[in-house]
Scaffold this active site. Structure first.
Site, PDB file in Angstrom:
ATOM      1  N   GLU A 143      25.156  18.346  28.601  1.00 46.69           N
ATOM      2  CA  GLU A 143      23.939  18.635  27.850  1.00 46.69           C
ATOM      3  C   GLU A 143      23.600  17.382  27.056  1.00 46.69           C
ATOM      4  O   GLU A 143      24.428  16.889  26.286  1.00 46.69           O
ATOM      5  CB  GLU A 143      24.148  19.807  26.873  1.00 46.69           C
ATOM      6  CG  GLU A 143      24.322  21.138  27.537  1.00 46.69           C
ATOM      7  CD  GLU A 143      23.021  21.755  28.036  1.00 46.69           C
ATOM      8  OE1 GLU A 143      22.004  21.043  28.159  1.00 46.69           O
ATOM      9  OE2 GLU A 143      23.029  22.955  28.320  1.00 46.69           O
ATOM     10  N   CYS A 173      18.441  30.317  23.952  1.00 46.87           N
ATOM     11  CA  CYS A 173      18.155  28.896  24.083  1.00 46.87           C
ATOM     12  C   CYS A 173      17.825  28.607  25.542  1.00 46.87           C
ATOM     13  O   CYS A 173      18.233  29.346  26.436  1.00 46.87           O
ATOM     14  CB  CYS A 173      19.322  28.046  23.609  1.00 46.87           C
ATOM     15  SG  CYS A 173      20.898  28.535  24.281  1.00 46.87           S
ATOM     16  N   HIS A 181      21.332  17.694  34.204  1.00 41.33           N
ATOM     17  CA  HIS A 181      22.627  17.936  33.566  1.00 41.33           C
ATOM     18  C   HIS A 181      23.744  17.145  34.259  1.00 41.33           C
ATOM     19  O   HIS A 181      24.695  16.726  33.610  1.00 41.33           O
ATOM     20  CB  HIS A 181      22.941  19.430  33.551  1.00 41.33           C
ATOM     21  CG  HIS A 181      22.085  20.187  32.582  1.00 41.33           C
ATOM     22  ND1 HIS A 181      21.027  20.969  32.978  1.00 41.33           N
ATOM     23  CD2 HIS A 181      22.115  20.261  31.237  1.00 41.33           C
ATOM     24  CE1 HIS A 181      20.455  21.497  31.912  1.00 41.33           C
ATOM     25  NE2 HIS A 181      21.085  21.078  30.839  1.00 41.33           N
ATOM     26  N   GLU A 186      15.628  36.886  27.902  1.00 42.62           N
ATOM     27  CA  GLU A 186      17.064  37.037  27.645  1.00 42.62           C
ATOM     28  C   GLU A 186      17.391  38.278  26.824  1.00 42.62           C
ATOM     29  O   GLU A 186      18.334  39.002  27.142  1.00 42.62           O
ATOM     30  CB  GLU A 186      17.619  35.801  26.918  1.00 42.62           C
ATOM     31  CG  GLU A 186      17.679  34.570  27.774  1.00 42.62           C
ATOM     32  CD  GLU A 186      18.369  33.397  27.092  1.00 42.62           C
ATOM     33  OE1 GLU A 186      19.182  33.614  26.163  1.00 42.62           O
ATOM     34  OE2 GLU A 186      18.090  32.251  27.485  1.00 42.62           O
ATOM     35  N   GLU A 233      20.324  16.735  24.995  1.00 40.99           N
ATOM     36  CA  GLU A 233      19.074  17.429  24.719  1.00 40.99           C
ATOM     37  C   GLU A 233      18.427  17.008  23.417  1.00 40.99           C
ATOM     38  O   GLU A 233      19.109  16.711  22.435  1.00 40.99           O
ATOM     39  CB  GLU A 233      19.307  18.947  24.711  1.00 40.99           C
ATOM     40  CG  GLU A 233      19.762  19.442  26.061  1.00 40.99           C
ATOM     41  CD  GLU A 233      19.877  20.945  26.154  1.00 40.99           C
ATOM     42  OE1 GLU A 233      19.729  21.463  27.280  1.00 40.99           O
ATOM     43  OE2 GLU A 233      20.114  21.603  25.120  1.00 40.99           O
TER      44      GLU A 233
END
Length: 180
Positions: free
Chosen positions: A113, A68, A27, A88, A115
């Protein structure tokens, strides 16, 4: 006891694995890596949203899709989605992968990000039992209401969630009726 830092799967523009890297480093360097976003719908066609915990390293306190994260080395998209949904939100359900895309979103804290995101959908009608280390709150919302709220309160939502809605609203709306 030493805990190994989580690694992400680095990929090329065709989603072919080209290496592994610690999540934070990927990141910081804005390197393309594999990720997934899960949308869970109920029988009313509403999607389950989560509010990220206040201590998350980016996008704390913001609303986003059901869950996510990142696939682990050798882990399928579906297996990763189910694992993270349990971690989560405290439940699991059957998931179907419906589309994928590449996005790039820089954050104020210097992280980015970048991705190759795999979108998955599932169905669930009970009450989640979220992990408070990951999730501050949750709610069911119709896609129409989410879209309207993003237009009025864009700063209340994560960057990737807004990107998904902007680019793929019609496709996600079709999926909400297909999983019912």
């Amino acid at each position: 006891m030493y805990k190994e830092k989580e690694k992400v799967v680095l990929v090329d523009k065709d989603d072919r694995q080209i290496g592994l890297m610690e999540k934070i480093e990927a990141h910081e360097k804005a390197l393309l890596h594999r990720a997934f976003s899960v949308f869970v719908f109920n029988d009313k066609g509403e999607t389950l949203l989560q509010q990220r915990a206040a201590h998350k390293y980016h996008s704390p306190g913001l609303w986003t899709n059901t869950c996510c994260s990142h696939q682990r080395d050798g882990e399928s998209n579906i297996a990763a989605g189910k694992r993270r949904l349990q971690e989560e939100m405290g439940f699991t359900t059957a998931l179907e992968e419906v589309l994928s895309f590449i996005y790039h979103a820089p954050f104020d804290n210097g992280l980015t990000e970048h991705e190759y995101d795999h979108i998955m959908v599932g169905k669930f009608n009970d009450q989640p039992v979220p992990n408070p280390d990951e999730v501050a709150s949750w709610k069911w919302m119709s896609l129409k209401d989410i879209k309207a709220d993003i237009a009025v309160n864009p700063d209340h939502y994560t960057a990737w969630f807004k990107i998904i809605f902007e680019k793929f609203y019609v496709h996600i709306e079709q999926q909400s009726t297909n999983v019912l």
